[in-house]
Write a protein that holds these residues in place. Structure first.
Motif: not given
Length: 316
Positions: A43-45, A61-65, A90-91, A97-102
């Motif tokens: 239904k969603s990511l 996780c430390a980061g998410a991309c 939301r990511l 994660a402390e850092v999230a990038v989309l």
């Protein structure tokens, strides 16, 4: 493996049909963790990420991309071909994660160009890429898009684009007929309506009045030597050459043009026979100039994931 908190990054490649998720360490993709999920089953990511993290001991996780097959603006994006909306907040929450990038999936491909391993690139048109010159990634798969890649004194810059939704170019009467045929899809003849998997299906329908899947059309062309399938493939590849040539004149990628995506990989062995080179270089008095741009196809299906991992590492 033992999964310590804040040791790994989570990376995701969100396509129109499937989402792939993996872990990375120190900028290197851990290919053994790559997991594919069918979007239609979720239904969603966030649902996809939760399943992945649960299967990896709930790693913090430390980061998410995440690389998204659709437009991204101010850290928020929507899939062009699926009703999912995603944002960096939301990511971050979904992954702790402390850092999230989309960003857009073609931007991820651009950031991953320098991480491609041996045998990951097939040469389509010969040439020597210039060091530190502009490169151009062209994605042909469920959709179509591009990303120019600039090397500057302040690092790599890969701006977003939505080139797949520009108009199809017209060169002759058949091109006009094709344009009118594609107008019936969305009342606008966009590049992506032809230069994608579903686009090949529409080209075949235009020629024959029959609706077949892209896979079946390629089967008829490659194995059964079907003349109408070959004509559809030829129209497709030559239009791709025209569009890629136009984009190359706009961006001047002396560092090379790099095709990515499943449809591009499927057609790669047939580019020469189907007339890609002539269509790419057919630019009047600039035809010789077009030989300045070497053209490749990226064979590595994990290139966008590697690009996400590289981006997180480079910004630290």
């Amino acid at each position: 493996m033992s999964l310590s908190a804040d040791t790994y990054d989570l990376v995701a490649d969100i396509g129109g049909t499937n989402t792939r998720v993996a872990l990375a360490e120190n900028g290197a993709l851990l290919t053994g963790t790559v997991t594919r999920y069918k979007n239609a089953d979720h239904k969603s990511l966030e649902d996809v990420l939760q399943r992945f993290l649960q299967s990896h001991d709930g790693v913090d996780c430390a980061g998410a991309c995440a690389a998204l097959a659709g437009p991204v603006k101010n850290g928020c994006g929507s899939l062009t071909n699926l009703d999912w909306t995603i944002d960096e907040k939301r990511l971050a929450e979904a992954t702790s994660a402390e850092v999230a990038v989309l960003f857009n999936d073609l931007q991820a491909q651009g950031h991953g160009l320098d991480r491609l391993g041996t045998g990951a690139i097939r040469t389509l048109l010969d040439g020597t890429p210039e060091d530190n010159a502009t490169r151009l990634v062209i994605g042909v798969g469920t959709g179509f898009n591009i990303a120019p890649v600039y090397q500057t004194g302040h690092g790599r810059i890969v701006p977003p684009s939505e080139a797949g939704h520009a108009n199809l170019p017209i060169r002759d009467d058949q091109g006009m007929q094709l344009l009118k045929h594609f107008e019936t899809a969305h009342e606008f003849p966009a590049v992506e309506d032809m230069l994608s998997g579903r686009g090949l299906e529409r080209v075949y329908d235009y020629l024959t009045g029959q609706k077949l899947s892209a896979a079946d059309i390629m089967q008829r062309y490659e194995v059964e030597n079907d003349q109408q399938a070959e004509e559809a493939a030829q129209l497709f590849v030559q239009m791709l050459g025209t569009v890629a040539g136009n984009l190359s004149l706009i961006h001047l990628p002396f560092g090379g043009v790099f095709f990515a995506g499943g449809v591009a990989r499927a057609f790669a062995p047939h580019f020469e026979r189907l007339g890609f080179a002539d269509a790419f270089r057919d630019k009047g008095r600039f035809s010789d100039f077009m030989k300045s741009f070497p053209v490749f196809v990226i064979e590595d299906d994990y290139a966008a994931l590697s690009g996400c991992a590289a981006f997180l590492q480079d910004r630290r």
